[in-house]
Design a protein around this motif. Structure first.
Motif, PDB file in Angstrom:
ATOM      1  N   GLN A 441       0.833  -1.210   0.000  1.00  0.00           N
ATOM      2  CA  GLN A 441       0.000   0.000   0.000  1.00  0.00           C
ATOM      3  C   GLN A 441       0.867   1.259   0.000  1.00  0.00           C
ATOM      4  O   GLN A 441       0.590   2.205  -0.746  1.00  0.00           O
ATOM      5  CB  GLN A 441      -0.939   0.012   1.215  1.00  0.00           C
ATOM      6  N   GLU A 442       1.908   1.261   0.822  1.00  0.00           N
ATOM      7  CA  GLU A 442       2.806   2.412   0.878  1.00  0.00           C
ATOM      8  C   GLU A 442       3.494   2.612  -0.474  1.00  0.00           C
ATOM      9  O   GLU A 442       3.629   3.743  -0.954  1.00  0.00           O
ATOM     10  CB  GLU A 442       3.842   2.208   1.980  1.00  0.00           C
ATOM     11  N   ARG A 443       3.916   1.526  -1.096  1.00  0.00           N
ATOM     12  CA  ARG A 443       4.527   1.600  -2.424  1.00  0.00           C
ATOM     13  C   ARG A 443       3.552   2.193  -3.434  1.00  0.00           C
ATOM     14  O   ARG A 443       3.899   3.074  -4.222  1.00  0.00           O
ATOM     15  CB  ARG A 443       4.971   0.205  -2.857  1.00  0.00           C
ATOM     16  N   GLY A 444       2.321   1.710  -3.404  1.00  0.00           N
ATOM     17  CA  GLY A 444       1.324   2.211  -4.337  1.00  0.00           C
ATOM     18  C   GLY A 444       0.993   3.675  -4.121  1.00  0.00           C
ATOM     19  O   GLY A 444       0.811   4.435  -5.077  1.00  0.00           O
ATOM     20  N   ARG A 445       0.914   4.067  -2.855  1.00  0.00           N
ATOM     21  CA  ARG A 445       0.594   5.472  -2.557  1.00  0.00           C
ATOM     22  C   ARG A 445       1.685   6.397  -3.072  1.00  0.00           C
ATOM     23  O   ARG A 445       1.393   7.475  -3.615  1.00  0.00           O
ATOM     24  CB  ARG A 445       0.390   5.654  -1.048  1.00  0.00           C
ATOM     25  N   GLU A 446       2.961   6.004  -2.905  1.00  0.00           N
ATOM     26  CA  GLU A 446       4.034   6.863  -3.411  1.00  0.00           C
ATOM     27  C   GLU A 446       3.964   6.964  -4.935  1.00  0.00           C
ATOM     28  O   GLU A 446       4.137   8.047  -5.502  1.00  0.00           O
ATOM     29  CB  GLU A 446       5.410   6.341  -2.989  1.00  0.00           C
ATOM     30  N   PHE A 447       3.720   5.845  -5.598  1.00  0.00           N
ATOM     31  CA  PHE A 447       3.575   5.864  -7.047  1.00  0.00           C
ATOM     32  C   PHE A 447       2.452   6.822  -7.473  1.00  0.00           C
ATOM     33  O   PHE A 447       2.626   7.666  -8.373  1.00  0.00           O
ATOM     34  CB  PHE A 447       3.293   4.449  -7.548  1.00  0.00           C
ATOM     35  N   GLN A 448       1.315   6.709  -6.817  1.00  0.00           N
ATOM     36  CA  GLN A 448       0.174   7.561  -7.182  1.00  0.00           C
ATOM     37  C   GLN A 448       0.482   9.037  -6.947  1.00  0.00           C
ATOM     38  O   GLN A 448       0.163   9.893  -7.787  1.00  0.00           O
ATOM     39  CB  GLN A 448      -1.062   7.162  -6.382  1.00  0.00           C
TER      40      GLN A 448
END
Length: 454
Positions: A441-448
């Motif tokens: 989730q943290e990885r995805g949030r940074e990408f977004q």
């Protein structure tokens, strides 16, 4: 029912599951020891949540306090091959999972879902269909995020628990028995924990271990490993297939999901009404629709729930549409090669693909073949970036279109420089996130966050 009052019980691993288990056991009057290899400064959040409970702590190691317990409850993230568990077995101390503990304290019926990929989507959708059908109280729990032990209270025999179960949780069951079990698929994963594909399969197979002739198993007919797992299943087996017409079960026929049992046939939903991309999600929907249909839920309720369904974040999540019709997709939940392949194959647009993460000795050979056929540009980061680069090159992917990044910011910047009108910018890592992030989730949030600045 298991007797807990005044029983000395050690909880190994103060994770989210460990906290929930400690709360439950303390309320039940057990003498609870909480043990974790982390020390107190690294467990402030968890210990704050347990403030006010009478607990004994053994932090920084698992030692003699825990080995004096009558019972050990292990959190799913703790590997079972550490020396502590060898000592516990030698002393004859039972070792169980939190889902095993929860099973002994609920009257609700259990639908359990396992598989390498698709568990969370299928579990969530089943929960939503059952809730819309109002067939009693419905709780969704397990590996999906909420520990099962938190959701077992106040449920009667007409209520339902929809439970996502992982191989880590199934390793230490004893009596845990679902009324309905779903085994969605099986591909290599978690080999750093299980050491071999056979051990991983044996852990997954345990979902059927205690079921009887009164119970049901829903299985993927197209997956030989899944079908092998139900070879001696005593109850009713229903099959799901995207390739063949199965009976009894559900098949993909002329872009429709069709249920068959003996001479009876009914279309459950047209695939154009499924809001999730990809054949793998049609399969997930098929499992959920079949489960609901077998429970007698009217087809129209099933269809409406599917049409309204929104998958959890970071699962082929559409982030935004950039200028020049560039679609941005966050598939950070794709934490193994098979999940990433399914994500990649969900799109017909030219792909600029971001991949890579923690190295868990996965086999990327098939991923490399699919990337060669589907992606135009490949940006790699994380521990596996050079390993995945070599796989891509061996598959015939042009070296000039492979880029190495040291972090997500750099990866997104490289991707932006290579985007063309009509492309799809896809984050589908094929690896866990723990080399660089606390969670996918943290990885995805940074990408977004980064792509929204483009």
């Amino acid at each position: 029912m298991m007797e807990l009052k005044n029983k000395k019980i050690a909880i190994i691993g103060l994770s989210r599951t460990g906290v929930a288990t400690a709360e439950f056991l303390s309320r039940a009057g057990a003498r609870v020891i909480v043990s974790d290899t982390k020390t107190a400064p690294f467990l402030e959040k968890e210990m704050e949540a347990l403030k006010g409970l009478e607990l004994d702590y053994e932090l920084g190691y698992h030692g003699e306090k825990s080995l004096a317990a009558d019972l050990i409850v292990v959190s799913p993230g703790v590997p079972l091959d550490i020396p502590f568990f060898k000592k516990a077995r030698e002393k004859g101390i039972p070792i169980i999972s939190e889902i095993e503990l929860a099973y002994h304290f609920t009257e609700g019926k259990i639908i359990a879902i396992t598989g390498t990929n698709g568990k969370t989507t299928t579990t969530s959708l089943i929960g939503e269909i059952l809730q819309k059908a109002q067939i009693g109280k419905v709780k969704v729990a397990g590996n999906i995020g909420t520990p099962l032990i938190r959701e077992i209270g106040d449920l009667g025999q007409d209520d339902w628990l929809v439970v996502e179960v992982s191989s880590f949780q199934l390793e230490t069951i004893v009596d845990f028995k679902p009324d309905i079990s779903l085994f969605l698929n099986f591909t290599a994963d978690h080999l750093d924990r299980h050491k071999s594909l056979e051990n991983y399969w044996l852990a997954k197979k345990r979902i059927f271990e205690n079921q009887t002739s009164r119970d049901m198993a829903l299985v993927n007919f197209d997956d030989q490993d899944v079908m092998k797992a139900v070879k001696d299943f005593p109850g009713r087996i229903y099959q799901v297939s995207m390739d063949k017409k199965v009976n009894p079960g559900i098949s993909l026929v002329d872009n429709k999901l069709v249920f068959r049992a003996e001479d009876r046939e009914e279309v459950l939903i047209n695939c154009t009404d499924i809001p999730l991309p990809g054949l793998h999600n049609i399969q997930n929907v098929a499992f959920a629709a079949l489960t609901a249909y077998l429970l007698g839920i009217p087809v129209e309720i099933i269809r409406n729930a599917i049409r309204d369904f929104k998958a959890a974040g970071h699962r082929l999540e559409e982030v935004c549409l950039l200028e020049n019709n560039i679609l941005v997709i966050d598939d950070s939940k794709a934490t193994n090669p098979d999940a990433a392949i399914k994500g990649i194959e969900s799109f017909t647009r030219p792909l600029v693909l971001l991949a890579g993460g923690q190295d868990r000795n996965a086999d990327f050979t098939e991923w490399g073949r699919v990337v060669r056929e589907r992606a135009r540009v490949l940006v790699l980061l994380g521990e596996t970036r050079y390993k995945m680069r070599e796989v891509a090159l061996k598959s015939g992917f042009p070296n000039i279109n492979i880029h190495i990044a040291d972090n997500m910011k750099e990866a997104v910047e490289i991707a932006a420089q290579n985007l063309k009108p009509g492309d799809c910018l896809l984050l589908s890592p094929a690896c866990p996130s723990w080399d660089m992030y606390k969670s996918y989730q943290e990885r995805g949030r940074e990408f977004q966050d980064l792509v929204k600045t483009l």
